[in-house]
Design an enzyme around this catalytic site. Structure first.
Site, PDB file in Angstrom:
ATOM      1  N   LYS A  51       3.271  -7.171  10.490  1.00 36.30           N
ATOM      2  CA  LYS A  51       2.003  -6.525  10.822  1.00 36.30           C
ATOM      3  C   LYS A  51       1.386  -7.310  11.979  1.00 36.30           C
ATOM      4  O   LYS A  51       1.586  -8.520  12.101  1.00 36.30           O
ATOM      5  CB  LYS A  51       1.086  -6.578   9.588  1.00 36.30           C
ATOM      6  N   CYS A 134      -4.023  -1.234  19.556  1.00 33.20           N
ATOM      7  CA  CYS A 134      -4.615  -0.830  18.276  1.00 33.20           C
ATOM      8  C   CYS A 134      -5.879  -0.005  18.558  1.00 33.20           C
ATOM      9  O   CYS A 134      -6.794  -0.485  19.215  1.00 33.20           O
ATOM     10  CB  CYS A 134      -4.950  -2.034  17.407  1.00 33.20           C
TER      11      CYS A 134
HETATM   12  N1  OXC Z   1      -2.088   0.996  15.273  1.00 31.03           N
HETATM   13  C1  OXC Z   1      -2.264  -0.338  15.252  1.00 31.03           C
HETATM   14  O1  OXC Z   1      -1.912  -0.991  16.195  1.00 31.03           O
HETATM   15  N2  OXC Z   1      -2.847  -0.883  14.171  1.00 31.03           N
HETATM   16  C2  OXC Z   1      -3.114  -0.120  13.008  1.00 31.03           C
HETATM   17  N3  OXC Z   1      -3.124   1.247  13.225  1.00 31.03           N
HETATM   18  C3  OXC Z   1      -2.537   1.799  14.310  1.00 31.03           C
HETATM   19  O2  OXC Z   1      -2.447   3.008  14.429  1.00 31.03           O
HETATM   20  C4  OXC Z   1      -4.351  -0.650  12.316  1.00 31.03           C
HETATM   21  O3  OXC Z   1      -4.236  -1.714  11.663  1.00 31.03           O
HETATM   22  O4  OXC Z   1      -5.413  -0.039  12.390  1.00 31.03           O
END
Ligand code: OXC
Length: 416
Positions: A51, A134
């Site tokens: 993540k 993001c």
């Molecule tokens: N893309 C991101 O880079 N992060 C996540 N969602 C997304 O669509 C997030 O954590 O919101």
């Protein structure tokens, strides 16, 4: 990719790093916790992608923040993650799974990125993917849409990272923007591209509830899933052309089948990441259920069967969605409304059959038999047992959500 008589070699090399398989998870879905990352390690994924990590741990945006629908999903997770220090501790252990580890780095301001990247690069990820895209941090625009800021940031991260460095970009919708970003990336420079992040700031509205489906940012969020595949393919193709095919591209967006992945490869990708479909793959779905009940001789079988089917619906809802959170001190339910208390909806409906065994129940002719709880309660166990039969994993917690499934699978693996 090469094809011999009886095997297909699906390995690939990106920026000098060999991947045993050119398919992997996309940063985001089920790659936050140690358990989730280890599950990826044990799986056949070609790499473990973390993540996106921020300086401090984050719980993310308020719920509801993820909503799957027929065309895909919308999310506004808000970068929930353990914070980069925790991933710095985890990465050496993840490397023992003998597949590349890709550390995804994000930040809430420009200075965060080099600070995180410096520490993370030292613990030995195989590649670093800088998330410039993001869409879900309120008040923070997507850096990838600001070409100057992107170049500044990449240069600063480049200076502190020795391993292959790539960027995860937002989708661009105009050739002028593809060209402008490609120039930045050639000047900065980077070793690989991950294309694309979700299509940011989309809006999904539920006409029945007359409401947006996720809470943060007034319902605006990143779109994923099948609907965004053409946008992803266009970006892979446009950047492949801009670099004359000389930069490895990881295609992301709308991949739910081998054919989808193949289309990304045809567009120019060397490998493919899977986001929405990976998350959905841990969703338990009931397709068909048969309930057999003995309640004496029913006077009106149709009514009894309807009652039984209603009970099965309640049971499946309880098994898979309903999560009643109680205040332990006063015993009241604290889920405020049906936005945070999910129940089975029409699109989750399964094929339901009720069989009544018309036998006299031994009482006198006029005695009555209840058919309320009896069809509900065993439904929960039936769903859990079906999961066990399908996966070998015993679930002991309800509702059976993807995180519960993952924990159960890890537990089954440990016991095996
Ligand atoms: N893309 C991101 O880079 N992060 C996540 N969602 C997304 O669509 C997030 O954590 O919101």
């Amino acid at each position: 990719m090469t094809h011999s008589h009886d095997t297909v070699d699906l390995s690939c090399t990106i920026a000098g790093v060999r991947f045993p398989l050119c398919l992997m998870n996309a940063s985001g879905a089920l790659c936050v916790t140690r358990e989730e990352l280890e599950a990826l390690g044990r799986s056949r994924t070609g790499a473990i992608v973390t993540k996106s990590m921020t300086l401090e741990a984050r719980t993310g945006n308020p719920e509801p923040r993820y909503y799957p629908f027929a065309g895909g999903s919308i999310n506004s997770m808000g970068l929930p993650n353990l914070g980069y220090r925790a991933y710095a501790e985890l990465i050496p252990a993840l490397k023992t799974f003998r597949k590349p580890v890709i550390a995804s780095v994000a930040g809430l301001c420009e200075d965060d990125f080099p600070e995180i990247a410096r520490t993370i690069a030292r613990v030995g990820p195989d590649l670093v993917e800088v998330n410039l895209s993001c869409p879900n941090i309120p008040g923070k625009p997507q850096i990838g849409y600001d070409f100057e800021a992107s170049e500044r940031l990449i240069r600063r991260v480049r200076a502190v990272v020795a391993c292959p460095l790539g960027v995860k970009l937002p989708p661009y919708f105009d050739p002028a923007h593809h060209a402008a970003m490609a120039k930045v990336l050639k000047r900065a420079p980077v070793d690989f591209l991950s294309l694309i992040n979700s299509v940011g700031n989309a809006l999904v509205i539920d006409p029945d509830r007359e409401s947006v489906v996720i809470k943060p940012k007034g319902g605006f969020g990143g779109l994923g899933g099948p609907g965004i595949k053409p946008v992803a393919l266009a970006n892979v193709r446009a950047f492949w052309k801009a670099f004359d095919g000389r930069i490895p591209i990881i295609g992301v967006g709308g991949v739910a089948s081998g054919t989808d992945a193949f289309e990304h490869l045809l567009a120019g990708a060397s490998a493919v990441q899977i986001g929405t479909a990976y998350l959905l793959s841990y969703n338990v779905k009931v397709l068909k259920m048969v309930a057999v009940n003995d309640c004496g001789i029913p006077i009106n079988p149709l009514t009894v069967e309807s009652q039984v089917i209603g009970c099965m619906i309640q049971g499946v809802s309880w098994a898979l969605w309903e999560n009643r959170i109680l205040d332990r001190n006063v015993g009241t339910m604290v889920n405020p409304n049906l936005e945070s208390y999910k129940i089975l909806s029409a699109s989750d409906m399964f094929e339901a059959h009720s069989l009544l065994t018309p036998v006299a129940n031994g009482g006198q002719n006029t005695s009555t038999a209840g058919i309320g709880e009896p069809p509900i309660t065993p439904t929960l166990a039936a769903v859990a047992n079906a999961v066990y039969n399908a996966t070998g994993a015993r679930v002991r917690r309800l509702p059976i959500t993807p995180d519960v499934m993952l924990a159960a699978l890890a537990d089954a693996k440990r016991r095996a």
